[in-house]
Motif scaffolding. Structure first.
Motif, PDB file in Angstrom:
ATOM      1  N   GLN A 287       4.687  20.788  -6.362  1.00 30.86           N
ATOM      2  CA  GLN A 287       4.519  20.691  -7.951  1.00 30.86           C
ATOM      3  C   GLN A 287       4.250  19.528  -8.407  1.00 30.86           C
ATOM      4  O   GLN A 287       3.834  19.050  -9.461  1.00 30.86           O
ATOM      5  CB  GLN A 287       5.751  21.398  -8.583  1.00 30.86           C
ATOM      6  N   ALA A 288       4.824  18.433  -7.706  1.00 32.13           N
ATOM      7  CA  ALA A 288       4.459  17.081  -8.298  1.00 32.13           C
ATOM      8  C   ALA A 288       2.825  16.670  -7.966  1.00 32.13           C
ATOM      9  O   ALA A 288       2.509  15.889  -8.987  1.00 32.13           O
ATOM     10  CB  ALA A 288       5.268  15.876  -7.193  1.00 32.13           C
ATOM     11  N   VAL A 289       2.042  17.292  -7.205  1.00 35.15           N
ATOM     12  CA  VAL A 289       0.765  17.180  -7.076  1.00 35.15           C
ATOM     13  C   VAL A 289       0.088  17.682  -8.315  1.00 35.15           C
ATOM     14  O   VAL A 289      -0.845  17.169  -8.858  1.00 35.15           O
ATOM     15  CB  VAL A 289       0.219  17.679  -5.771  1.00 35.15           C
ATOM     16  N   VAL A 290       0.663  18.860  -8.760  1.00 41.46           N
ATOM     17  CA  VAL A 290       0.095  19.486 -10.113  1.00 41.46           C
ATOM     18  C   VAL A 290       0.256  18.709 -11.038  1.00 41.46           C
ATOM     19  O   VAL A 290      -0.795  18.195 -11.911  1.00 41.46           O
ATOM     20  CB  VAL A 290       0.736  20.796 -10.045  1.00 41.46           C
ATOM     21  N   ARG A 291       1.580  18.215 -11.297  1.00 45.49           N
ATOM     22  CA  ARG A 291       1.933  17.289 -12.483  1.00 45.49           C
ATOM     23  C   ARG A 291       0.762  16.002 -12.337  1.00 45.49           C
ATOM     24  O   ARG A 291       0.232  15.531 -13.426  1.00 45.49           O
ATOM     25  CB  ARG A 291       3.081  16.618 -12.099  1.00 45.49           C
ATOM     26  N   ALA A 292       0.566  15.511 -11.079  1.00 48.59           N
ATOM     27  CA  ALA A 292      -0.207  14.251 -11.077  1.00 48.59           C
ATOM     28  C   ALA A 292      -1.678  14.542 -11.153  1.00 48.59           C
ATOM     29  O   ALA A 292      -2.516  13.672 -11.915  1.00 48.59           O
ATOM     30  CB  ALA A 292      -0.101  13.766  -9.596  1.00 48.59           C
ATOM     31  N   ALA A 293      -2.038  15.605 -10.819  1.00 44.57           N
ATOM     32  CA  ALA A 293      -3.519  16.223 -11.143  1.00 44.57           C
ATOM     33  C   ALA A 293      -3.771  16.450 -12.278  1.00 44.57           C
ATOM     34  O   ALA A 293      -4.718  15.828 -13.036  1.00 44.57           O
ATOM     35  CB  ALA A 293      -3.785  17.572 -10.567  1.00 44.57           C
TER      36      ALA A 293
ATOM     37  N   GLY B 269      -5.852  11.724  -8.461  1.00 43.32           N
ATOM     38  CA  GLY B 269      -7.142  11.476  -9.425  1.00 43.32           C
ATOM     39  C   GLY B 269      -8.375  11.447  -8.685  1.00 43.32           C
ATOM     40  O   GLY B 269      -9.446  11.643  -8.959  1.00 43.32           O
ATOM     41  N   GLU B 270      -8.214  10.015  -7.676  1.00 42.10           N
ATOM     42  CA  GLU B 270      -9.378   9.795  -6.952  1.00 42.10           C
ATOM     43  C   GLU B 270      -9.899  10.905  -5.985  1.00 42.10           C
ATOM     44  O   GLU B 270     -11.154  11.020  -5.946  1.00 42.10           O
ATOM     45  CB  GLU B 270      -8.988   8.789  -6.071  1.00 42.10           C
ATOM     46  N   TYR B 271      -8.946  11.860  -5.461  1.00 36.39           N
ATOM     47  CA  TYR B 271      -9.352  12.740  -4.674  1.00 36.39           C
ATOM     48  C   TYR B 271     -10.100  13.822  -5.351  1.00 36.39           C
ATOM     49  O   TYR B 271     -10.990  14.601  -5.167  1.00 36.39           O
ATOM     50  CB  TYR B 271      -8.149  13.383  -4.013  1.00 36.39           C
ATOM     51  N   LEU B 272      -9.664  14.252  -6.661  1.00 33.59           N
ATOM     52  CA  LEU B 272     -10.318  15.255  -7.591  1.00 33.59           C
ATOM     53  C   LEU B 272     -11.770  14.752  -7.896  1.00 33.59           C
ATOM     54  O   LEU B 272     -12.507  15.457  -7.874  1.00 33.59           O
ATOM     55  CB  LEU B 272      -9.445  15.408  -8.854  1.00 33.59           C
ATOM     56  N   ALA B 273     -11.713  13.407  -8.365  1.00 37.03           N
ATOM     57  CA  ALA B 273     -12.905  12.901  -8.915  1.00 37.03           C
ATOM     58  C   ALA B 273     -13.921  12.961  -7.521  1.00 37.03           C
ATOM     59  O   ALA B 273     -15.271  13.152  -7.877  1.00 37.03           O
ATOM     60  CB  ALA B 273     -12.975  11.327  -9.037  1.00 37.03           C
ATOM     61  N   GLY B 274     -13.764  12.900  -6.480  1.00 39.80           N
ATOM     62  CA  GLY B 274     -14.623  13.067  -5.090  1.00 39.80           C
ATOM     63  C   GLY B 274     -14.971  14.377  -4.725  1.00 39.80           C
ATOM     64  O   GLY B 274     -15.790  14.489  -3.731  1.00 39.80           O
ATOM     65  N   LEU B 275     -14.276  15.420  -5.327  1.00 40.58           N
ATOM     66  CA  LEU B 275     -14.694  17.146  -4.872  1.00 40.58           C
ATOM     67  C   LEU B 275     -16.110  17.095  -5.179  1.00 40.58           C
ATOM     68  O   LEU B 275     -16.638  17.034  -6.312  1.00 40.58           O
ATOM     69  CB  LEU B 275     -13.708  17.832  -5.673  1.00 40.58           C
ATOM     70  N   GLY B 276     -16.757  17.997  -4.328  1.00 41.10           N
ATOM     71  CA  GLY B 276     -18.223  18.370  -4.588  1.00 41.10           C
ATOM     72  C   GLY B 276     -18.053  19.563  -5.225  1.00 41.10           C
ATOM     73  O   GLY B 276     -16.961  20.274  -5.669  1.00 41.10           O
ATOM     74  N   PRO B 277     -19.292  20.123  -5.941  1.00 35.85           N
ATOM     75  CA  PRO B 277     -19.312  21.008  -6.820  1.00 35.85           C
ATOM     76  C   PRO B 277     -18.784  22.509  -6.164  1.00 35.85           C
ATOM     77  O   PRO B 277     -18.826  22.755  -4.923  1.00 35.85           O
ATOM     78  CB  PRO B 277     -20.931  21.465  -7.117  1.00 35.85           C
TER      79      PRO B 277
END
Length: 152
Positions: A101-107, A84-92
């Protein structure tokens, strides 16, 4: 506010996945924050092998999001937070990553602000794409795309 679109592709099943073997915290070179979870001493073994040796550990791993596999494994709650923290830090813009598959679940759990217990209720199929899009911390989930459709 510019939008972010994240395409999370799962690879087709390889020989280890067909045998149900845990990964080793698979890397994601383009997006290191989306690396697979570390499985500690369980890495490279099947769930059945681990359950035969450590049934209580497997039970806790499947029911307690704070429990980490022994020997340096990553707890489900920690994976959700990290992702979640990584997704929040992604640029436009558009981002593409091939992930476990575990990362997709986590995302999905992180993006939709679901309880950690929802992690085990999400079935992520191999060789598919999950798309998250959003802006200003609000995510939407696009489900049901085959890999070929998501490339367009």
């Amino acid at each position: 506010m510019p939008s972010v679109r994240v395409h999370l592709a799962t690879p087709p099943l390889d020989a280890a996945a067909r045998q149900g073997r845990f990964g080793h915290g698979e890397p994601c070179p383009v997006h290191p924050g989306l690396a697979g979870p570390a499985m500690g001493r369980w890495a490279g073994r099947t769930l059945e092998e681990v359950a035969a040796e450590d049934p209580e550990g497997v039970r806790r791993w499947l029911t307690d999001p704070q429990f980490a596999p022994p020997g340096g494994g990553e707890a489900t709650a920690a994976l959700i937070t990290r992702t979640g923290e990584y997704l929040a830090g992604l640029g436009p813009g558009r981002h593409h990553a091939v992930v476990a598959q575990a990362v997709v679940r986590a995302a999905v759990v992180a993006a939709l602000e679901l309880p950690a217990a929802a992690f085990w209720r999400l079935d992520v199929r191999p060789d598919t794409v999950t798309v998250l899009s959003g802006r200003a911390g609000r995510w939407n989930l696009l489900v049901g795309q085959q890999r070929e459709e998501a490339r367009e």
